[in-house]
Design an enzyme around this catalytic site. Structure first.
Site, short mmCIF file in Angstrom:
data_model
loop_
_atom_site.label_atom_id
_atom_site.label_comp_id
_atom_site.label_asym_id
_atom_site.label_seq_id
_atom_site.Cartn_x
_atom_site.Cartn_y
_atom_site.Cartn_z
CB SER A 59 -0.95 0.01 1.20
OG SER A 59 -1.99 -0.93 1.01
CE LYS A 64 -3.70 0.85 -0.95
NZ LYS A 64 -4.44 0.54 0.28
CE1 TYR A 87 -3.86 -1.33 -4.77
CE2 TYR A 87 -4.74 -3.51 -4.31
CZ TYR A 87 -4.25 -2.30 -3.87
OH TYR A 87 -4.15 -2.06 -2.52
CE1 TYR A 123 -5.04 2.14 3.94
CE2 TYR A 123 -3.55 0.99 5.43
CZ TYR A 123 -3.94 1.35 4.15
OH TYR A 123 -3.21 0.93 3.08
CB VAL A 155 0.17 -5.42 4.59
CG1 VAL A 155 -1.09 -4.69 4.98
CG2 VAL A 155 0.15 -5.80 3.11
#
Length: 447
Positions: free
Chosen positions: A66, A69, A191, A243, A261
């Site tokens: 992530s 992103k 992705y 998040y 992660v």
């Protein structure tokens, strides 16, 4: 040993402090990530002058996950503009986990580009042409952020693809609302491949530093994205990058950040630095336990919280020379035995300016001789810079070199390692040149 190694010392100190933390565990829902070494812990920092510092396992490769992103969001903004991207994905904190169904009522837009749903849409927005396929654009752009060519960990990609049903379900759900501009299968495959791009903590720190430097890679000096795009990405990182823990992170650490992660974590000090950590054990929000602890401690120790210190005016080293070459020095002071170096700074000293002062100290002084640090024209030194200068001067003298400080405003405070006269003990009517010459004489052994 050099004065500028004080930054490396700080990173090494953080690693030593938190290496023994045993909370958390590596991600296991992607089987390949579960194989990561749970003891690996690396930290890296890249400054606005392009200097790279690291400690621990900062060169160990791992996948972006992530942390990709923000950079793909930057690519989409660069290609399409904010208004067009905002048609498809929002910019509001979801307050939910990274893989939650966070779709805006009425429009079906994902809440933001940092959660999986929004990232799948953002990746799908990247232009895809026969001449330049979308993933090639992504890989090339992220390589420009990192300052080197990157590749894909095919084993991690295969592992993600084999276990990524929730992300596929998200893509089909978004498609059903009309807010996914491409086929869900292609979108999710792209992705997964984006998440499997391989980097190191040093790469991540360089990527973060590029955002900090308004879109210019401080190592390669290439403009990767515009200043407006970089600012927009940092805004979304600040509010959504961690998040459902984003609010607590911003409260306690106060820096735009993004976790992944695989154990990667980046944070950005705008106009100061990019910093990254790598440590696979994760907390309940999917962020690195050791990385989170280290960056929170770093922020507290050096006062890095964005809301704590306003941005200081620019400052820089104005002079690197020797005492006997100073044009304003009295002729009787020239030819000082030992040729003492002089480093002069001006303005308000922050992280970036302090780093430049430390490098100037290392480079000054003939043949590693003594140096006078002239702070006469410095107006302020923030807490980050003060700690760096204290540590740097201590390393300087520990390396066998002698230093003195002209600090008439006493901005630096007591510096035990600087044992020579400081210029503050001169008469009040003494000029700056008197102070520098007095320190130079002392260092040359003439007092």
């Amino acid at each position: 040993m050099s004065a500028a190694d004080a930054v490396t010392d700080s990173l090494a100190g953080l690693r030593d402090r938190f290496a023994a933390v045993r909370e958390g565990r590596p991600a296991d829902y992607i089987p390949q990530l579960a194989l990561a070494d749970p003891d690996a812990f690396g930290l890296a920092l890249v400054s606005m002058d392009g200097h790279r510092y690291s400690a621990g396992e900062a060169e160990v490769p791992f996948t972006l996950q992530s942390v990709s992103k923000p950079f793909v969001y930057a690519l989409a903004l660069s290609a399409l503009g904010l208004d067009e991207v905002s048609r498809w994905v929002g910019a509001e904190p979801s307050g939910e986990a990274f893989n939650a169904i966070s779709l805006e009522p009425g429009t079906g837009r994902p809440a933001n580009a940092m959660v999986n749903a929004g990232a799948i849409v953002t990746t799908a927005l990247v232009p895809d042409t026969p001449d330049e396929p979308a993933f090639d654009r992504i890989l090339h752009c992220l390589g420009r952020f990192a300052g080197r060519g990157l590749d894909v960990d095919e084993e991690v990609f295969a592992s993600e693809s084999a276990t990524g049903d929730r992300n596929r379900a998200l893509a089909y759900l978004i498609r059903s609302t009309g807010t996914l501009p491409v086929d869900p299968v292609r979108a999710v495959d792209r992705y997964f491949r984006q998440c499997a791009i391989r980097v190191t903590a040093v790469d991540l720190a360089t990527m973060a530093a590029t955002l900090a430097y308004s879109g210019v890679n401080p190592v390669t000096r290439e403009r990767v994205v515009s200043a407006e795009v970089a600012a927009g990405v940092l805004a979304v990182m600040a509010t959504c990058g961690m998040y459902d823990g984003s609010g607590d992170w911003l409260l306690r650490v106060g820096l735009p950040a993004k976790s992944g992660v695989s154990g990667g974590l980046i944070a950005v000090g705008p106009a100061r630095f990019g910093v990254a950590t790598y440590s696979p054990p994760l907390d309940a929000t999917g962020g690195s336990v050791r990385g989170h602890a280290a960056l929170e401690a770093m922020s507290r120790r050096y006062g890095l919280h964005l809301m704590l210190n306003p941005a200081l005016p620019g400052s820089t080293v104005t002079l690197v020379t020797t005492a006997d070459d100073l044009p304003s020095a009295p002729s009787g002071e020239r030819g000082l035995r030992g040729r003492v170096g002089v480093v002069a700074a001006q303005g308000a000293i922050d992280f970036t300016a302090a780093e430049r002062v430390l490098y100037a100290l290392d480079e000054s002084g003939p043949d590693g001789g003594p140096v006078v640090l002239d702070l006469h024209d410095v107006t302020a030194i923030d807490s980050v810079a003060r700690g760096m200068l204290h540590n740097g001067l201590a390393r300087f003298t520990a390396d066998g070199r002698r230093a003195a400080v002209v600090d008439p405003k006493d901005l630096l405070g007591p510096v035990d390692a600087v044992r020579e006269r400081t210029g503050r003990d001169l008469p009040r009517h003494a000029t700056r040149e008197d102070a520098v010459a007095g320190c130079a004489r002392a260092l040359a052994g003439e007092d």
